[in-house]
Write a protein that holds these residues in place. Structure first.
Motif, PDB file in Angstrom:
ATOM      1  N   ARG A 209      14.243  -2.432   7.027  1.00 20.28           N
ATOM      2  CA  ARG A 209      14.439  -1.547   5.882  1.00 20.28           C
ATOM      3  C   ARG A 209      13.623  -0.267   6.034  1.00 20.28           C
ATOM      4  NH1 ARG A 209      12.412  -3.573  -0.017  1.00 20.28           N
ATOM      5  NH2 ARG A 209      10.435  -3.594   1.130  1.00 20.28           N
ATOM      6  N   ILE A 210      14.183   0.835   5.549  1.00 19.82           N
ATOM      7  CA  ILE A 210      13.474   2.111   5.492  1.00 19.82           C
ATOM      8  C   ILE A 210      12.809   2.238   4.131  1.00 19.82           C
ATOM      9  CG2 ILE A 210      13.708   4.621   5.525  1.00 19.82           C
ATOM     10  CD1 ILE A 210      16.230   4.205   7.288  1.00 19.82           C
ATOM     11  N   VAL A 211      11.539   2.629   4.141  1.00 22.75           N
ATOM     12  CA  VAL A 211      10.810   2.903   2.902  1.00 22.75           C
ATOM     13  C   VAL A 211      10.310   4.337   2.999  1.00 22.75           C
ATOM     14  CG1 VAL A 211       8.920   2.236   1.387  1.00 22.75           C
ATOM     15  CG2 VAL A 211      10.072   0.499   2.779  1.00 22.75           C
ATOM     16  N   THR A 212      10.777   5.187   2.101  1.00 18.46           N
ATOM     17  CA  THR A 212      10.384   6.591   2.181  1.00 18.46           C
ATOM     18  C   THR A 212      10.372   7.227   0.813  1.00 18.46           C
ATOM     19  OG1 THR A 212      10.740   8.666   3.399  1.00 18.46           O
ATOM     20  CG2 THR A 212      12.714   7.508   2.592  1.00 18.46           C
TER      21      THR A 212
ATOM     22  N   LEU B 205       4.946   8.610   3.584  1.00 21.91           N
ATOM     23  CA  LEU B 205       4.197   7.914   2.541  1.00 21.91           C
ATOM     24  C   LEU B 205       2.841   7.479   3.097  1.00 21.91           C
ATOM     25  CD1 LEU B 205       6.982   5.546   1.136  1.00 21.91           C
ATOM     26  CD2 LEU B 205       5.844   7.370  -0.161  1.00 21.91           C
ATOM     27  N   PRO B 206       1.872   7.148   2.235  1.00 23.10           N
ATOM     28  CA  PRO B 206       0.614   6.569   2.721  1.00 23.10           C
ATOM     29  C   PRO B 206       0.873   5.253   3.454  1.00 23.10           C
ATOM     30  CG  PRO B 206       0.407   7.270   0.437  1.00 23.10           C
ATOM     31  CD  PRO B 206       1.858   7.368   0.774  1.00 23.10           C
ATOM     32  N   TYR B 207      -0.036   4.897   4.331  1.00 25.93           N
ATOM     33  CA  TYR B 207       0.104   3.688   5.146  1.00 25.93           C
ATOM     34  C   TYR B 207      -0.092   2.426   4.307  1.00 25.93           C
ATOM     35  CZ  TYR B 207      -0.985   0.217   8.756  1.00 25.93           C
ATOM     36  OH  TYR B 207      -0.996  -0.901   9.548  1.00 25.93           O
ATOM     37  N   ASP B 208       0.704   1.414   4.610  1.00 26.38           N
ATOM     38  CA  ASP B 208       0.532   0.082   4.038  1.00 26.38           C
ATOM     39  C   ASP B 208       0.555  -0.911   5.196  1.00 26.38           C
ATOM     40  OD1 ASP B 208       1.348  -2.588   2.941  1.00 26.38           O
ATOM     41  OD2 ASP B 208       1.361  -1.483   1.037  1.00 26.38           O
ATOM     42  N   LYS B 209      -0.488  -1.713   5.318  1.00 26.99           N
ATOM     43  CA  LYS B 209      -0.650  -2.593   6.481  1.00 26.99           C
ATOM     44  C   LYS B 209       0.441  -3.639   6.599  1.00 26.99           C
ATOM     45  CE  LYS B 209      -3.895  -5.726   4.135  1.00 26.99           C
ATOM     46  NZ  LYS B 209      -5.272  -6.283   4.139  1.00 26.99           N
ATOM     47  N   ARG B 210       1.217  -3.872   5.540  1.00 30.00           N
ATOM     48  CA  ARG B 210       2.273  -4.877   5.584  1.00 30.00           C
ATOM     49  C   ARG B 210       3.518  -4.399   6.328  1.00 30.00           C
ATOM     50  NH1 ARG B 210       2.517  -5.925  -0.770  1.00 30.00           N
ATOM     51  NH2 ARG B 210       2.199  -3.661  -0.664  1.00 30.00           N
ATOM     52  N   CYS B 211       3.645  -3.094   6.555  1.00 30.98           N
ATOM     53  CA  CYS B 211       4.851  -2.567   7.200  1.00 30.98           C
ATOM     54  C   CYS B 211       4.809  -2.810   8.712  1.00 30.98           C
ATOM     55  CB  CYS B 211       5.013  -1.076   6.923  1.00 30.98           C
ATOM     56  SG  CYS B 211       3.869   0.000   7.812  1.00 30.98           S
ATOM     57  N   SER B 212       5.957  -2.674   9.353  1.00 25.64           N
ATOM     58  CA  SER B 212       6.050  -2.864  10.802  1.00 25.64           C
ATOM     59  C   SER B 212       5.956  -1.555  11.578  1.00 25.64           C
ATOM     60  CB  SER B 212       7.374  -3.554  11.155  1.00 25.64           C
ATOM     61  OG  SER B 212       7.385  -4.865  10.648  1.00 25.64           O
ATOM     62  N   LYS B 213       6.311  -0.433  10.938  1.00 22.90           N
ATOM     63  CA  LYS B 213       6.216   0.870  11.577  1.00 22.90           C
ATOM     64  C   LYS B 213       5.914   1.913  10.508  1.00 22.90           C
ATOM     65  CE  LYS B 213       8.934   0.831  15.589  1.00 22.90           C
ATOM     66  NZ  LYS B 213      10.232   1.007  16.247  1.00 22.90           N
ATOM     67  N   TRP B 214       5.150   2.939  10.886  1.00 21.52           N
ATOM     68  CA  TRP B 214       4.754   3.956   9.914  1.00 21.52           C
ATOM     69  C   TRP B 214       4.750   5.327  10.567  1.00 21.52           C
ATOM     70  CZ3 TRP B 214      -0.435   6.377   9.552  1.00 21.52           C
ATOM     71  CH2 TRP B 214      -0.587   7.171   8.399  1.00 21.52           C
ATOM     72  N   PHE B 215       5.291   6.308   9.819  1.00 20.26           N
ATOM     73  CA  PHE B 215       5.309   7.697  10.267  1.00 20.26           C
ATOM     74  C   PHE B 215       4.826   8.596   9.123  1.00 20.26           C
ATOM     75  CE2 PHE B 215       8.783   5.520  12.458  1.00 20.26           C
ATOM     76  CZ  PHE B 215       8.534   5.837  13.797  1.00 20.26           C
ATOM     77  N   ASP B 216       3.907   9.507   9.448  1.00 25.00           N
ATOM     78  CA  ASP B 216       3.489  10.439   8.406  1.00 25.00           C
ATOM     79  C   ASP B 216       2.812  11.655   9.024  1.00 25.00           C
ATOM     80  OD1 ASP B 216       3.404  11.201   5.711  1.00 25.00           O
ATOM     81  OD2 ASP B 216       1.292  10.649   5.566  1.00 25.00           O
TER      82      ASP B 216
ATOM     83  N   ILE C 133      -2.430  15.064   5.785  1.00 22.09           N
ATOM     84  CA  ILE C 133      -3.821  14.937   6.221  1.00 22.09           C
ATOM     85  C   ILE C 133      -4.586  13.914   5.382  1.00 22.09           C
ATOM     86  CG2 ILE C 133      -4.657  16.840   4.757  1.00 22.09           C
ATOM     87  CD1 ILE C 133      -6.516  17.562   7.188  1.00 22.09           C
ATOM     88  N   SER C 134      -4.223  13.793   4.113  1.00 23.06           N
ATOM     89  CA  SER C 134      -4.921  12.847   3.234  1.00 23.06           C
ATOM     90  C   SER C 134      -4.576  11.399   3.548  1.00 23.06           C
ATOM     91  CB  SER C 134      -4.573  13.144   1.774  1.00 23.06           C
ATOM     92  OG  SER C 134      -3.183  13.032   1.541  1.00 23.06           O
ATOM     93  N   ASN C 135      -3.522  11.173   4.344  1.00 23.07           N
ATOM     94  CA  ASN C 135      -3.093   9.809   4.670  1.00 23.07           C
ATOM     95  C   ASN C 135      -3.534   9.352   6.054  1.00 23.07           C
ATOM     96  OD1 ASN C 135      -1.789   9.725   2.203  1.00 23.07           O
ATOM     97  ND2 ASN C 135       0.221  10.247   3.038  1.00 23.07           N
ATOM     98  N   GLN C 136      -4.288  10.182   6.759  1.00 25.55           N
ATOM     99  CA  GLN C 136      -4.711   9.839   8.116  1.00 25.55           C
ATOM    100  C   GLN C 136      -5.600   8.599   8.111  1.00 25.55           C
ATOM    101  OE1 GLN C 136      -6.441  13.189  10.094  1.00 25.55           O
ATOM    102  NE2 GLN C 136      -6.062  12.370  12.129  1.00 25.55           N
TER     103      GLN C 136
ATOM    104  N   ALA D 147       3.910   6.574  14.406  1.00 31.63           N
ATOM    105  CA  ALA D 147       3.251   7.814  14.820  1.00 31.63           C
ATOM    106  C   ALA D 147       2.708   8.571  13.614  1.00 31.63           C
ATOM    107  CB  ALA D 147       4.233   8.696  15.590  1.00 31.63           C
ATOM    108  N   PHE D 148       1.544   9.176  13.809  1.00 35.13           N
ATOM    109  CA  PHE D 148       0.966  10.077  12.822  1.00 35.13           C
ATOM    110  C   PHE D 148       0.568  11.355  13.543  1.00 35.13           C
ATOM    111  CE2 PHE D 148      -2.404  12.267  10.693  1.00 35.13           C
ATOM    112  CZ  PHE D 148      -2.021  12.243   9.355  1.00 35.13           C
TER     113      PHE D 148
END
Length: 296
Positions: A2-5, A52-63, A66-69, A77-78
């Motif tokens: 699923r995509i979460v955005t 979106l901000p990172y959530d450790k439960r996801c399988s992949k994250w893109f953002d 700067i506040s979400n680093q 990828a970030f």
């Protein structure tokens, strides 16, 4: 999978690119960043999060905010980039998973999300189809999520000329143009300059208001930043603050994203937002204005 955005133009383009690159078999979960910040989201394994901000439960994250680093390891990828779509695009191009050319779409998304706009673009968005299309994306009622999904589908299959000829999109574009004209008068009547910061307070206006936020910088060119205050349409006990640096008068030294991360929000160096309790809104607003005016 699923995509979460996030339901803005950058998030919609992220979803477009991820759909083209992954085996997505569930409907998109559209979330505002505050849902991640306050733990009200249902993120699960298999989710691909973007913009979106990172959530450790996801399988992949893109953002790219700067506040979400983060400093922890993750899949995806970030990068501090003009848009999250740029980060997603580079990732999947490197993986050779994209068969279509989305260079134009990502280039235009970069311009929009990084607010790399000219005065003509702000005054006459109807001359710039991608900019006008981005302004049709609202988060007001139940009619909006189907529209976001429609745009993802269209951006995957159609060029911008065909997209702009769609009946629903045409109607939304007409509404945007009308709202922008009306918004000029609203800004003039509801904006006060505090030091070098323009503050537009819309809390006493009952109707849902929308308009081109960059018009503020043409009406109040002396301001170096703007703050817009309004009630959350879905919860009157929550106040939404939207803050941006003047894109035509770049004198603000405060990193807005980092500043708002202290208030449960976040964003870029030059723009961001946060949600605060109505009871403490004025106190926190005054704190923010003071900090922004001190850092000159």
């Amino acid at each position: 999978m699923r995509i979460v955005t996030r339901p803005d133009f950058d998030g919609i383009v992220c979803a477009t690119l991820i759909y083209e690159s992954e085996n997505i078999n569930e409907s998109i979960l559209w979330l505002e960043p505050s849902k991640i910040h306050n733990g009200a989201s249902e993120i699960k394994q298999g989710d691909i999060m973007a913009n979106l901000p990172y959530d450790k439960r996801c399988s992949k994250w893109f953002d790219h905010h700067i506040s979400n680093q983060i400093n922890t390891k993750f899949n995806g990828a970030f990068k501090i980039a003009p848009s999250a779509a740029q980060v997603v695009y580079e990732y999947y191009k490197t993986k050779k998973k994209l068969k279509k050319d989305f260079n134009e779409l990502v280039k235009e998304t970069n311009i929009i999300d990084a607010a790399n706009l000219t005065k003509d673009m702000v005054l006459y968005p109807e001359k710039y189809p991608y900019i006008l299309l981005s302004m049709t994306i609202k988060n007001r009622d139940k009619q909006d999520p189907p529209y976001w999904n429609k745009l993802v589908s269209f951006l995957r299959k159609k060029n911008i000329s065909r997209i702009m000829n769609d009946f629903e999109i045409k109607k939304r574009c007409e509404t945007v143009i009308k709202e922008n004209k009306a918004f000029i008068d609203i800004l003039k009547k509801n904006t006060i300059i505090y030091g070098n910061i323009s503050v537009t307070d819309l809390r006493n206006i009952k109707n849902k208001i929308s308009g081109n936020r960059f018009l503020t910088y043409l009406i109040f060119p002396e301001s170096i930043a703007s703050i817009k205050i309004r009630h959350d349409y879905k919860n009157q006990n929550i106040i939404l603050l939207s803050i941006g640096s003047n894109i035509f008068n770049k004198c603000l030294k405060v990193n807005i994203g980092k500043l708002l991360s202290k208030y449960g929000g976040g964003g870029h160096a030059g723009a961001g937002g946060c949600s605060i309790n109505a009871e403490t809104a004025d106190k926190k607003l005054n704190e923010i204005i003071k900090i922004m005016n001190q850092e000159l």
